[in-house]
Scaffold this active site. Structure first.
Site, PDB file in Angstrom:
ATOM      1  N   ALA A  25       0.850  -1.194   0.000  1.00 54.39           N
ATOM      2  CA  ALA A  25       0.000   0.000   0.000  1.00 54.39           C
ATOM      3  C   ALA A  25       0.879   1.234   0.000  1.00 54.39           C
ATOM      4  O   ALA A  25       2.046   1.202   0.413  1.00 54.39           O
ATOM      5  CB  ALA A  25      -0.929   0.002   1.215  1.00 54.39           C
ATOM      6  N   GLY A  27       0.618   5.350   1.220  1.00 49.25           N
ATOM      7  CA  GLY A  27      -0.144   6.359   1.945  1.00 49.25           C
ATOM      8  C   GLY A  27       0.485   7.729   1.792  1.00 49.25           C
ATOM      9  O   GLY A  27       1.418   7.940   1.016  1.00 49.25           O
ATOM     10  N   GLY A  28      -0.053   8.691   2.558  1.00 51.85           N
ATOM     11  CA  GLY A  28       0.429  10.059   2.449  1.00 51.85           C
ATOM     12  C   GLY A  28       1.813  10.256   3.028  1.00 51.85           C
ATOM     13  O   GLY A  28       2.497  11.227   2.681  1.00 51.85           O
ATOM     14  N   MET A  29       2.258   9.345   3.909  1.00 56.10           N
ATOM     15  CA  MET A  29       3.542   9.509   4.567  1.00 56.10           C
ATOM     16  C   MET A  29       4.565   8.473   4.128  1.00 56.10           C
ATOM     17  O   MET A  29       5.758   8.752   4.101  1.00 56.10           O
ATOM     18  CB  MET A  29       3.352   9.408   6.086  1.00 56.10           C
ATOM     19  CG  MET A  29       4.603   9.705   6.892  1.00 56.10           C
ATOM     20  SD  MET A  29       4.317   9.586   8.661  1.00 56.10           S
ATOM     21  CE  MET A  29       4.134   7.827   8.877  1.00 56.10           C
ATOM     22  N   ALA A  30       4.106   7.272   3.778  1.00 56.64           N
ATOM     23  CA  ALA A  30       5.045   6.186   3.512  1.00 56.64           C
ATOM     24  C   ALA A  30       4.398   5.143   2.608  1.00 56.64           C
ATOM     25  O   ALA A  30       3.190   5.145   2.383  1.00 56.64           O
ATOM     26  CB  ALA A  30       5.505   5.535   4.822  1.00 56.64           C
ATOM     27  N   THR A  31       5.240   4.267   2.106  1.00 51.02           N
ATOM     28  CA  THR A  31       4.787   3.117   1.324  1.00 51.02           C
ATOM     29  C   THR A  31       5.155   1.846   2.083  1.00 51.02           C
ATOM     30  O   THR A  31       6.254   1.740   2.629  1.00 51.02           O
ATOM     31  CB  THR A  31       5.442   3.107  -0.068  1.00 51.02           C
ATOM     32  OG1 THR A  31       5.099   4.310  -0.757  1.00 51.02           O
ATOM     33  CG2 THR A  31       4.964   1.922  -0.880  1.00 51.02           C
ATOM     34  N   VAL A  32       4.220   0.898   2.105  1.00 47.81           N
ATOM     35  CA  VAL A  32       4.421  -0.338   2.861  1.00 47.81           C
ATOM     36  C   VAL A  32       4.697  -1.476   1.881  1.00 47.81           C
ATOM     37  O   VAL A  32       4.004  -1.628   0.872  1.00 47.81           O
ATOM     38  CB  VAL A  32       3.194  -0.671   3.721  1.00 47.81           C
ATOM     39  CG1 VAL A  32       3.422  -1.969   4.493  1.00 47.81           C
ATOM     40  CG2 VAL A  32       2.897   0.466   4.688  1.00 47.81           C
ATOM     41  N   LYS A  47       8.057  -0.262   6.160  1.00 47.03           N
ATOM     42  CA  LYS A  47       7.372   0.999   5.909  1.00 47.03           C
ATOM     43  C   LYS A  47       8.427   2.051   5.592  1.00 47.03           C
ATOM     44  O   LYS A  47       9.208   2.448   6.462  1.00 47.03           O
ATOM     45  CB  LYS A  47       6.549   1.416   7.121  1.00 47.03           C
ATOM     46  CG  LYS A  47       5.621   2.591   6.841  1.00 47.03           C
ATOM     47  CD  LYS A  47       4.570   2.697   7.927  1.00 47.03           C
ATOM     48  CE  LYS A  47       3.421   3.574   7.501  1.00 47.03           C
ATOM     49  NZ  LYS A  47       2.307   3.506   8.443  1.00 47.03           N
ATOM     50  N   ASP A 141      -4.110   8.378  15.578  1.00 45.58           N
ATOM     51  CA  ASP A 141      -4.675   8.021  14.276  1.00 45.58           C
ATOM     52  C   ASP A 141      -5.506   6.745  14.400  1.00 45.58           C
ATOM     53  O   ASP A 141      -5.344   5.803  13.628  1.00 45.58           O
ATOM     54  CB  ASP A 141      -3.561   7.848  13.248  1.00 45.58           C
ATOM     55  CG  ASP A 141      -4.073   7.945  11.814  1.00 45.58           C
ATOM     56  OD1 ASP A 141      -5.188   8.453  11.615  1.00 45.58           O
ATOM     57  OD2 ASP A 141      -3.353   7.518  10.900  1.00 45.58           O
TER      58      ASP A 141
END
Length: 646
Positions: A25, A27-32, A47, A141
């Site tokens: 996935a 996201g706005g901060m990181a990729t997993v 991450k 969060d």
């Protein structure tokens, strides 16, 4: 899952250890990513912070700090953080890989959950948040996307501490708040401040969403939703789904109060309240609410209800949550109208009512005979788990404690029967508590500075205990003598390791002693001795009249110390006369200090300070490997030869 063919990181090995296998996935901060730890041969989740954020030093520092805090959490309902690393421009976390799906995925399939099902899944979530709150960590969060459900039904909460690092960054990141604005507490919207009660608010919003299938506040823009959080109260879930009990409503409205002081003080208190309400719910309440929503003819007094906005109506059987999901059947108003016009559907409806009545009869005969071992018991404190089970009418037995690397000392590792199992009322449940993390060898930190020793112990997973100080004739001041327990002994990292620090050698008391003897004693301790002469009436000739440092103060090898010695008199017959001698006392023999093993420069200075001449020979090293004479006495002013070597 995203396509990974074009991702340049797939197939790469980070930090010489983690081989990226696929992307999960972004996201706005990181990729997993899914990766393999080739050193330990296990699957992990990686991450990786986005490159734009990795360029912000302040963000990276906070990211790393929060990662360390998250890694300190050891709880079965928390996704473990194993490591934090940097490889070139890539700053990344190494985490536990959880095979399964998110709570958001489940809601997407089911629409909503019944009260018992919702409260059962909230308990492990709150247990995980409670562990964080006890550690002083705020999640910031809390949302269904960060709740993972494993293939065997275990609930785990992810991304502890990362939201704090994100909001602390000085960078402005468009869109970061959009994904979570639906769960923001009013104080977060107004001031940006958050504490553990902000997590409680978000948990209350998530409970509302589980019960109704939608968020309490909706709008066309994130700003509109944030405005509602500040200006409108979260409604009771029963206003959307009739039939939800008042006490369940209160769990939502209390947790989402605009005044943080009126909410549960943290997730642990909220967990206790949720568990109490859950224990008082009828076991079939989810089925009753579902059936009331399916037909206008209901055995319940509550009016029928339709599916809530935002998803299909669905209920989980509390006995199988979250491993098995059973989508609710839906019937349209048109179906019911047609059924009222035809005898065939009338017979079906009558059969349905008969089945419900029969089900009620069976339930009436068997309710109270069975209980379920709560899933939230694992990871709970032993005393709390015992109270919870006994209040449900079950007997409790405690097994011998075992070591466990994921569960804190004193908390429940496992139950027998297993958590979630159906047991007869009055049956015995065996609780196995944790003895702490599996013991490992205490590392040797002797000779290190205190900060170095602490870092070494922490790197090995140990807690640093009390630091004590004691004099040592062999270990320099402010260096570590050893640990308690000793290096090499096995100790659970849950038990603190004490550090014993050297205050150095203790300065002996030399006042009144012969000056030459006192000076040589200090030199034999590896101290550099400075001798000063001073005439003091009434004191023995050549005796020590002053010393610095004073008796008992700490000193280390190589330190300079000062002796003040009374000038000697030359005596002939009855009285003192000047008989051509000086204060050096002529050809007096004095002890030769053994300086083998000392650095050549230090040894040369010590011998010269003692009154000897020094001849240095040899090559290829800075230490004294041989000395002549090595011990005994020699005339003051004679030559001592030292041979240097490696």
């Amino acid at each position: 899952m995203d396509a990974t063919g074009a991702d340049p990181l797939v197939g790469r090995v980070l930090d010489g250890r983690y081989r990226i296998e696929s992307r999960v996935a972004r996201g706005g901060m990181a990729t997993v990513y899914v990766a393999r730890d080739i050193r330990l041969d296990r699957v992990v989740a990686i991450k990786i912070m986005h490159a734009g954020l990795a360029a912000d030093e302040d963000f990276v520092a906070r990211f790393i700090g929060e990662a360390k805090a998250a890694a300190a959490l050891s709880h079965p309902n928390v996704v473990a953080v194993y490591d934090q690393r940097t490889d070139g421009e890539h700053v990344f976390l190494v985490m536990e890989y959880v095979a399964g799906h998110t709570l958001r995925d489940a809601l997407g399939s089911l629409g909503r959950l019944g009260p018992r099902a919702a409260l059962e899944i909230m308990q492990p979530v709150l247990a995980a948040l409670g562990a964080a709150h006890r550690a002083g960590l705020v999640h910031r969060d809390v949302k269904p996307e960060n709740v993972l459900i494993t293939e065997d039904g275990q609930v785990k909460v992810a991304d502890f501490g990362l939201a704090r690092a994100e909001t602390a960054s000085k960078m402005t990141k468009t869109g970061v708040i959009i994904g979570t604005v639906g769960y923001l507490a009013p104080e977060q919207v107004m001031t940006g401040d958050a504490d553990v009660r902000s997590d409680v608010y978000a948990a209350g919003v998530m409970l509302f969403e589980l019960l109704t299938g939608r968020l309490p506040h909706r709008g066309d823009t994130p700003l509109a939703v944030a405005f509602q959080h500040v200006n409108e109260k979260v409604p009771a879930p029963s206003s959307v789904v009739p039939g939800i009990p008042l006490r369940v409503d209160e769990l939502v409205t209390d947790a989402t109060s605009h005044d943080p002081d009126r909410r549960p003080r943290d997730a642990n208190q909220y967990l206790a309240e949720v568990a109490e309400v859950f224990g008082g719910l009828p076991r079939d309440i989810d089925r009753r609410i579902e059936e009331a929503s399916r037909t206008e003819t209901s055995v319940l007094e509550t009016p029928p209800m339709g599916p809530p906005a935002g998803g299909r109506t669905a209920v989980l059987d509390a006995a199988t949550l979250p491993r098995e999901y059973a989508p609710a059947a839906e019937r349209t108003r048109a179906d019911r109208a047609i059924g009222a016009l035809t005898g065939r559907y009338v017979l079906v409806a009558l059969g349905t009512v008969a089945a419900i009545i029969l089900g009620w009869a069976v339930w009436y005969q068997t309710s109270g005979q069975y209980e379920h071992v709560p899933r939230s018991i694992v990871g709970m404190k032993l005393t709390d788990a015992r109270d919870r089970l006994e209040s449900s009418g079950l007997k409790v037995r405690t097994a011998k404690a075992v070591y466990d690397d994921r569960v804190h000392k004193g908390d429940v590792v496992k139950t027998d029967p297993a958590a979630g199992s159906r047991v007869a009322s009055g049956a015995t449940v065996t609780l196995t508590p944790s003895r702490g993390i599996t013991p490992r060898k205490v590392p040797d930190v002797s000779g290190k500075s205190l900060p170095e020793a602490k870092q070494t112990l922490e790197d090995e997973g140990f807690k640093v205990g009390r630091t004590t100080s004691t004099p040592s004739q062999t270990v320099e001041r402010d260096r570590v003598i050893g640990t308690d327990p000793d290096a090499g002994e096995r100790r659970s990292p849950d038990e603190p390791v004490g550090i014993i620090l050297s205050t150095g050698m203790s300065m002996p008391g030399l006042i009144g002693q012969d000056g030459d003897t006192a000076a040589n004693r200090l030199r034999s301790m590896g101290l550099n001795v400075k001798v000063e002469k001073k005439k003091v009436d009434g004191k023995p000739s050549n005796s020590v009249v002053e010393q610095n440092p004073a008796e008992g103060e700490g000193v280390s090898r190589g330190d300079e110390v000062t002796l003040v010695v009374n000038k000697r008199d030359c005596l002939v017959d009855a009285g003192p006369i000047q008989w051509g001698c000086d204060d050096d006392g002529g050809e007096q023999s004095i002890p030769v200090p053994d300086l083998t093993g000392r650095r050549v420069d230090d040894a040369k200075k010590a011998l010269e300070d003692s009154g000897f001449r020094v001849n240095v020979t040899g090559f290829g090293g800075d230490n004294v490997r041989f000395q002549s004479p090595r011990d005994g006495e020699a005339p003051r002013g004679s030559t001592v030869t030292i041979v240097r070597g490696p």
